[in-house]
Design an enzyme around this catalytic site. Structure first.
Site, PDB file in Angstrom:
ATOM      1  N   ARG A  44       0.862  -1.185   0.000  1.00  0.00           N
ATOM      2  CA  ARG A  44       0.000   0.000   0.000  1.00  0.00           C
ATOM      3  C   ARG A  44       0.898   1.235   0.000  1.00  0.00           C
ATOM      4  O   ARG A  44       1.506   1.561   1.001  1.00  0.00           O
ATOM      5  CB  ARG A  44      -0.921  -0.016   1.230  1.00  0.00           C
ATOM      6  CG  ARG A  44      -1.569   1.316   1.500  1.00  0.00           C
ATOM      7  CD  ARG A  44      -2.656   1.244   2.533  1.00  0.00           C
ATOM      8  NE  ARG A  44      -2.245   0.798   3.840  1.00  0.00           N
ATOM      9  CZ  ARG A  44      -1.558   1.512   4.731  1.00  0.00           C
ATOM     10  NH1 ARG A  44      -1.147   2.738   4.441  1.00  0.00           N
ATOM     11  NH2 ARG A  44      -1.253   1.009   5.920  1.00  0.00           N
ATOM     12  N   TYR A  82       4.092   5.680  11.427  1.00  0.00           N
ATOM     13  CA  TYR A  82       4.436   4.275  11.736  1.00  0.00           C
ATOM     14  C   TYR A  82       5.326   3.587  10.703  1.00  0.00           C
ATOM     15  O   TYR A  82       5.696   2.441  10.899  1.00  0.00           O
ATOM     16  CB  TYR A  82       3.165   3.447  11.975  1.00  0.00           C
ATOM     17  CG  TYR A  82       2.145   3.452  10.850  1.00  0.00           C
ATOM     18  CD1 TYR A  82       2.322   2.653   9.723  1.00  0.00           C
ATOM     19  CD2 TYR A  82       1.011   4.250  10.922  1.00  0.00           C
ATOM     20  CE1 TYR A  82       1.392   2.656   8.700  1.00  0.00           C
ATOM     21  CE2 TYR A  82       0.074   4.259   9.901  1.00  0.00           C
ATOM     22  CZ  TYR A  82       0.269   3.465   8.798  1.00  0.00           C
ATOM     23  OH  TYR A  82      -0.651   3.470   7.784  1.00  0.00           O
ATOM     24  N   HIS A  90      -3.667   4.392   4.609  1.00  0.00           N
ATOM     25  CA  HIS A  90      -4.648   3.312   4.807  1.00  0.00           C
ATOM     26  C   HIS A  90      -6.020   3.817   4.358  1.00  0.00           C
ATOM     27  O   HIS A  90      -6.680   3.206   3.530  1.00  0.00           O
ATOM     28  CB  HIS A  90      -4.692   2.888   6.278  1.00  0.00           C
ATOM     29  CG  HIS A  90      -5.858   2.013   6.574  1.00  0.00           C
ATOM     30  ND1 HIS A  90      -5.958   0.725   6.100  1.00  0.00           N
ATOM     31  CD2 HIS A  90      -7.017   2.256   7.237  1.00  0.00           C
ATOM     32  CE1 HIS A  90      -7.113   0.195   6.474  1.00  0.00           C
ATOM     33  NE2 HIS A  90      -7.776   1.113   7.157  1.00  0.00           N
TER      34      HIS A  90
HETATM   35  C1  LIG Z   1     -13.757  -6.671  12.356  1.00  0.00           C
HETATM   36  C2  LIG Z   1     -13.010  -5.388  12.191  1.00  0.00           C
HETATM   37  N1  LIG Z   1     -12.057  -5.060  13.088  1.00  0.00           N
HETATM   38  C3  LIG Z   1     -11.371  -3.899  12.951  1.00  0.00           C
HETATM   39  C4  LIG Z   1     -11.652  -3.049  11.907  1.00  0.00           C
HETATM   40  C5  LIG Z   1     -10.872  -1.749  11.757  1.00  0.00           C
HETATM   41  N2  LIG Z   1     -10.012  -1.895  10.585  1.00  0.00           N
HETATM   42  C6  LIG Z   1     -10.353  -1.356   9.394  1.00  0.00           C
HETATM   43  S1  LIG Z   1      -9.251  -1.714   8.212  1.00  0.00           S
HETATM   44  C7  LIG Z   1      -8.269  -2.552   9.283  1.00  0.00           C
HETATM   45  C8  LIG Z   1      -6.982  -3.167   8.814  1.00  0.00           C
HETATM   46  C9  LIG Z   1      -7.186  -4.139   7.708  1.00  0.00           C
HETATM   47  O1  LIG Z   1      -5.944  -4.509   7.187  1.00  0.00           O
HETATM   48  P1  LIG Z   1      -5.843  -5.538   6.028  1.00  0.00           P
HETATM   49  O2  LIG Z   1      -6.801  -6.653   6.235  1.00  0.00           O
HETATM   50  O3  LIG Z   1      -4.424  -5.894   5.880  1.00  0.00           O
HETATM   51  O4  LIG Z   1      -6.371  -4.751   4.724  1.00  0.00           O
HETATM   52  P2  LIG Z   1      -5.735  -3.445   4.045  1.00  0.00           P
HETATM   53  O5  LIG Z   1      -6.409  -2.268   4.641  1.00  0.00           O
HETATM   54  O6  LIG Z   1      -4.284  -3.457   4.278  1.00  0.00           O
HETATM   55  O7  LIG Z   1      -6.096  -3.560   2.597  1.00  0.00           O
HETATM   56  C10 LIG Z   1      -8.816  -2.559  10.566  1.00  0.00           C
HETATM   57  C11 LIG Z   1      -8.184  -3.200  11.737  1.00  0.00           C
HETATM   58  C12 LIG Z   1     -12.683  -3.418  11.008  1.00  0.00           C
HETATM   59  N3  LIG Z   1     -13.016  -2.648   9.970  1.00  0.00           N
HETATM   60  N4  LIG Z   1     -13.335  -4.586  11.155  1.00  0.00           N
END
Ligand SMILES: Cc1ncc(C[n+]2csc(CCOP(=O)(O)OP(=O)(O)O)c2C)c(N)n1
Ligand SMILES: [Mg+2]
Length: 387
Positions: A282, A295, A286
């Site tokens: 990425r 970070y 985010h």
């Molecule tokens: C069940 C849940 N827990 C926490 C969140 C908060 N949250 C949103 S995105 C994220 C990180 C997701 O990372 P990843 O799966 O690696 O996907 P990326 O954003 O890197 O594409 C979190 C913890 C959420 N949306 N849903």
């Protein structure tokens, strides 16, 4: 192309392949990659491995290239709109265009797609208009349902929650003896969710025609993959559940297209699910609510700038005589123009009716909510919003 044909790309060649969030992660992993193949066809300089080069038509390659450029144009436009206060929170996709676009290139209209939120490049390819996606990200309720005749689930923000439903759809296809398939993507962060393991298990046991794309982009907001999982080779999740699994350079569009093509063929032939770990990065925030500078360091980002998926595909297409500097410029301009037209069409639509936020939860509105609605309307009236 069978996964076995990539035998020579196994661990021994991982050095020249890709790395997750730290350039050395492939080597430091304690996991034996002996039975997990690693696929890269176009290296970061756009040089093709002639032994693995697929024979997609020039038209197909150009269509895919345009989808990647369009995804980036949409991304940039959305970011500008958000910073101008005219768009809701948005999750950019810069740097992940090959992974996102490549994964849906073998799907037909009858197949199903269950995406996470960072998937708009794929959604556009599947038939979502950019205006529709703008409505979605701006919070309009009509933005969420997929367009008519597009077999997509609305994207999931609750991470990992859309993986079990995808497997359910696949099991339904088996039950109805259909030869279609389902593709679901989720991130390295989502891979820690219990429901994702359940989904992998169900799919493997019931031979559901599902393609799992684990987009390992190095980060789950501020959590790096190495803190997400002690085993950084997420493709082992597929192996552990008993399905063919592969690690793919997710910034290599040809590798993404080939891996998903083979996986969809397997699914359609009744051979069950496939797990694809796509290593990507990425490059941006985010979401627009995030500041990655707190970070991660710029050096890490620079390493990945040199692995740009669009740049390397342009080099490849130029070497093949399909593109040149002039046609690249024209393509970028036409995609930017298309994104601007979508923006203008989106701005021309009437604003939301504020009372609608009460309308989509209950068939008959409960008494308590009715009181809140009346109070809300009274306040809107006092502020002159309804005039
Ligand atoms: C069940 C849940 N827990 C926490 C969140 C908060 N949250 C949103 S995105 C994220 C990180 C997701 O990372 P990843 O799966 O690696 O996907 P990326 O954003 O890197 O594409 C979190 C913890 C959420 N949306 N849903
Ligand atoms: Mg991630």
């Amino acid at each position: 192309m069978a996964f076995q044909e990539h035998e020579k790309k196994k661990t021994t060649s991982s050095e020249e392949v890709v790395s997750p969030n730290t350039p050395s992660a492939m080597h430091t992993s304690p996991i034996d990659l002996g039975h997990i193949e690693v696929l890269q066809i176009l290296n970061e300089h756009g040089e093709v491995d002639s032994g693995l080069e697929p024979d997609f038509s020039d038209e197909k390659l150009l269509e895919v290239y345009r989808s990647m450029v369009l995804a980036r144009a949409f991304d940039k436009r959305m970011m500008t709109m958000q910073r101008q206060g005219r768009m809701g929170t948005f999750a950019p996709n810069i740097g992940q265009e090959a992974c996102i676009v490549g994964q849906v290139t073998s799907l037909t209209k009858d197949d199903w797609f269950s995406p996470s939120y960072r998937s708009f490049g794929a959604q556009i390819m599947r038939g979502w208009s950019m205006k529709h996606l703008m409505r979605l990200w701006a919070g309009f309720h009509d933005g969420f349902p997929p367009p008519k005749d597009v077999n997509d689930l609305p994207f999931s923000i609750v991470i990992g929650s859309h993986v079990l439903p995808a497997v359910g759809i696949g099991m339904g296809m088996n039950y109805k003896k259909k030869r279609d398939c389902v593709l679901v993507n989720y991130g390295d962060g989502a891979s820690s969710q219990g429901a994702v393991s359940e989904a992998l298990n169900f799919a493997a046991v019931y031979k559901a025609p599902v393609i799992f794309i684990c987009e390992n982009n190095g980060w789950a907001i501020s959590t790096p993959t190495k803190k997400q999982s002690a085993n950084e080779v997420l493709a082992t999740h597929g192996v552990a559940h008993g399905m063919p699994s592969i690690r793919v350079d997710g910034n290599d569009i040809l590798a993404m297209m080939c891996a998903t093509k083979e996986a969809t063929n397997r699914a359609r032939n009744g051979e069950g699910p496939t797990f694809i770990e796509a290593i990507t990065y990425r490059m941006s925030l985010h979401t627009t609510a995030d500041d990655p500078k707190v970070y991660r360091n710029d050096e890490e980002v620079k390493v990945w700038e040199s692995r740009c998926p669009i740049k390397r595909f342009e080099t490849y297409l130029t070497n093949k005589g399909i593109l040149d500097a002039d046609s690249i410029e024209k393509m970028v301009t036409s995609c930017n123009d298309e994104a601007i037209q979508a923006r203008d069409a989106f701005y021309a639509m009437p604003p939301a009716d504020p009372t609608e936020i009460f309308d989509h939860l209950f068939n008959t509105i409960p008494e308590e909510l009715q009181k809140q609605k009346e109070e809300y309307l009274k306040r809107l009236h006092q502020k002159g919003v309804d005039e």
